[in-house]
Enzyme design. Structure first.
Site, PDB file in Angstrom:
ATOM      1  N   TYR A  72      11.955  -1.337   0.580  1.00 40.12           N
ATOM      2  CA  TYR A  72      10.987  -2.328   0.909  1.00 40.12           C
ATOM      3  C   TYR A  72      10.686  -2.575   2.227  1.00 40.12           C
ATOM      4  CZ  TYR A  72       9.019  -7.087   0.333  1.00 40.12           C
ATOM      5  OH  TYR A  72       8.271  -8.175   0.525  1.00 40.12           O
ATOM      6  N   ASP A 125     -21.769  -3.780   2.721  1.00 41.40           N
ATOM      7  CA  ASP A 125     -21.796  -4.985   1.986  1.00 41.40           C
ATOM      8  C   ASP A 125     -20.471  -5.846   1.668  1.00 41.40           C
ATOM      9  OD1 ASP A 125     -20.925  -2.932   0.406  1.00 41.40           O
ATOM     10  OD2 ASP A 125     -21.071  -3.994  -1.470  1.00 41.40           O
ATOM     11  N   ASP A 215     -15.451  -0.128  12.543  1.00 42.57           N
ATOM     12  CA  ASP A 215     -15.186   0.094  11.257  1.00 42.57           C
ATOM     13  C   ASP A 215     -14.999   1.544  10.835  1.00 42.57           C
ATOM     14  OD1 ASP A 215     -15.381   0.293   8.260  1.00 42.57           O
ATOM     15  OD2 ASP A 215     -17.089  -1.011   8.156  1.00 42.57           O
ATOM     16  N   ALA A 217     -14.101   3.975   8.530  1.00 47.21           N
ATOM     17  CA  ALA A 217     -13.854   4.426   7.260  1.00 47.21           C
ATOM     18  C   ALA A 217     -14.004   5.986   7.318  1.00 47.21           C
ATOM     19  CB  ALA A 217     -14.649   3.725   6.162  1.00 47.21           C
ATOM     20  N   LYS A 258     -11.635   7.219   2.471  1.00 48.14           N
ATOM     21  CA  LYS A 258     -12.592   8.107   2.557  1.00 48.14           C
ATOM     22  C   LYS A 258     -12.183   9.301   3.602  1.00 48.14           C
ATOM     23  CE  LYS A 258     -15.212   4.110   1.688  1.00 48.14           C
ATOM     24  NZ  LYS A 258     -14.478   2.994   1.714  1.00 48.14           N
TER      25      LYS A 258
END
Length: 459
Positions: A72, A125, A215, A217, A258
């Site tokens: 954990y 989006d 961003d 990705a 991705k």
């Protein structure tokens, strides 16, 4: 026609897919309320809905899963991932989360709020939605060339730096909470961003004291385009290019589903702001789980640590981008327009050009996606006015700069024959394009409507 780049791998396991009849697909579309997200995956022959989490992992990644440490707190796999992230991106703080929108949910409320503005080369989006959920407004400043699919330009994902500075002065620098550089620029057609553009944006961000977020990705695909198209970096390694690009930002948010070639995972990177990182850890514990697992199992952390490196391999990237170029070449031969030159993770068909009789408010991008499924069992998605949605202030339908149908190609999944079938389906549709109907929305949710909305064909 572009020569197909052979796969730099062998296929070790296969998954059976099925074909359905056209009559069956017609019924399935009706049952799905003409929304491709409502289709069952098993009823899709070639699934190009997204390249996010739909990739085929390698033997090394599957082996890594067996070594995943499920502790954990403080799992060994967590430290493997942190070491990989620091090595590749050069950031002091790396935080795993379960996917990209989780990264945005954790970070954006700490930076944005009511009355704030976020400016991007172009928001996708879900990122736009998280800006708005934080109380802010999203503003796009992509270069003008991106809005014209037939215009050839090497970096159509770039920020319009003149417009960026104009917008900062228009809204007031104190009201602009964040600048976001999306690499590659998904909404603009998977188009790359140059390092020179990144430098210019970073200089403006520094001038006005505004934090700069990547961003990230499709960071590796973007780096490959830079190596191919930006003279300064033709002899640089992919890893060196990535390190250079990320050096100009203050943070990154990433869907690792991705370019890290995994089925689940995301990352947040903070260059050196320990105070911000402490707040991120607090949000992560509340939303995702303890900081050393971030909503992921230990096996996911292990696969992600391996995938981050596999996504940088130049032979793989040559094949990956080569698939897009091959499909684009088939479309060139058939005179079917797309966002050109072709982008990194998919081919974005210019639905407005193929279906000129369908106005933007009847969603040509969505209409073509539905016709593709009806014709050949191929699932794609709209990147246009349907996805853009309604003005958050007036509630009126917005008109997108372009009406694309995105054919997002999963990594290491489909072969040359599948790409041939995609091209053949589009060529067939072109022959009866004037018969393809537009669509109207009969029900929609208030946010991210395209995932759930119900539609019906226009009579």
């Amino acid at each position: 026609m572009k020569k197909y780049v052979a796969e730099p791998f062998r296929i070790k396991m296969v998954e059976t897919i099925k074909m359905t009849s056209k009559a069956e697909r017609k019924k399935k579309l009706e049952k799905a309320f003409y929304n491709v997200f409502n289709l069952r995956g098993e009823d899709v022959y070639i699934d190009l809905l997204t390249d996010s989490g739909t990739n085929a992992m390698s033997a090394d990644q599957w082996a890594g899963i067996m070594h995943g440490d499920e502790a954990y707190a403080g799992a060994r796999s967590y430290y493997h991932l942190i070491d990989a992230g620091k090595d590749i991106f050069g950031y002091e703080f790396i935080q795993p989360v379960h996917q990209g929108r989780a990264a945005e949910k954790v970070v954006f409320p700490l930076i944005l709020g009511k009355g704030k503005i976020a400016i991007s080369n172009m928001f996708f989006d879900t990122t736009r939605a998280h800006v708005e959920l934080a109380g802010a407004r999203a503003v796009d400043c992509v270069v003008e060339e991106a809005k014209h699919p037939q215009v050839q330009s090497p970096f159509k994902g770039n920020m319009d730096v003149k417009k960026l500075e104009e917008k900062i002065n228009e809204y007031g620098k104190e009201n602009v909470g964040l600048i976001v550089m999306t690499i590659t620029n998904n909404s603009a057609g998977g188009q790359p961003v140059s390092i020179e553009n990144m430098r210019q944006v970073a200089a403006i961000a520094k001038k006005y004291g505004i934090p700069l977020d990547i961003d990230a990705a499709r960071y590796a695909e973007n780096a490959y385009f830079i190596k191919q198209r930006e003279e300064e970096f033709k002899k640089s390694s992919i890893k060196a290019i990535i390190k250079e690009m990320f050096s100009y930002a203050d943070m990154f948010t990433m869907s690792a589903k991705k370019d890290a070639i995994v089925n689940m995972g995301g990352l947040i990177g903070i260059k050196r702001d320990a105070e911000l990182y402490q707040k991120i850890k607090g949000n992560c514990i509340s939303y995702e789980g303890f900081i050393t697992y971030g909503g992921l199992s230990g096996r996911d952390l292990e696969a992600l640590a391996i995938g981050l490196y596999e996504g940088l391999e130049e032979d793989y990237l040559k094949y990956r981008i080569g698939q897009m170029e091959y499909l684009a070449g088939l479309l060139d031969d058939a005179k079917i327009a797309y966002q050109s030159p072709v982008g990194g993770h998919g081919v974005f068909i210019d639905a407005k050009a193929l279906l000129p009789h369908i106005p933007y408010h009847q969603f040509p991008g969505q209409a073509l996606a539905l016709e593709l499924y009806l014709e050949a069992g191929i699932r794609a998605c709209d990147i246009g006015s349907y996805m853009l949605g309604n003005d958050p202030d007036t509630g009126k339908q917005l008109q997108a700069d372009f009406e694309f149908t995105r054919l997002a190609i999963p990594r290491r999944v489909y072969t040359q024959s599948h790409l041939d079938i995609i091209a053949e389906a589009l060529i067939t549709i072109k022959k009866h394009a004037d018969k393809v109907p537009g669509y109207k929305i009969t029900w929609e949710p208030p946010v991210l409507r395209h995932f759930q909305a119900h539609l019906e064909p226009m009579k």
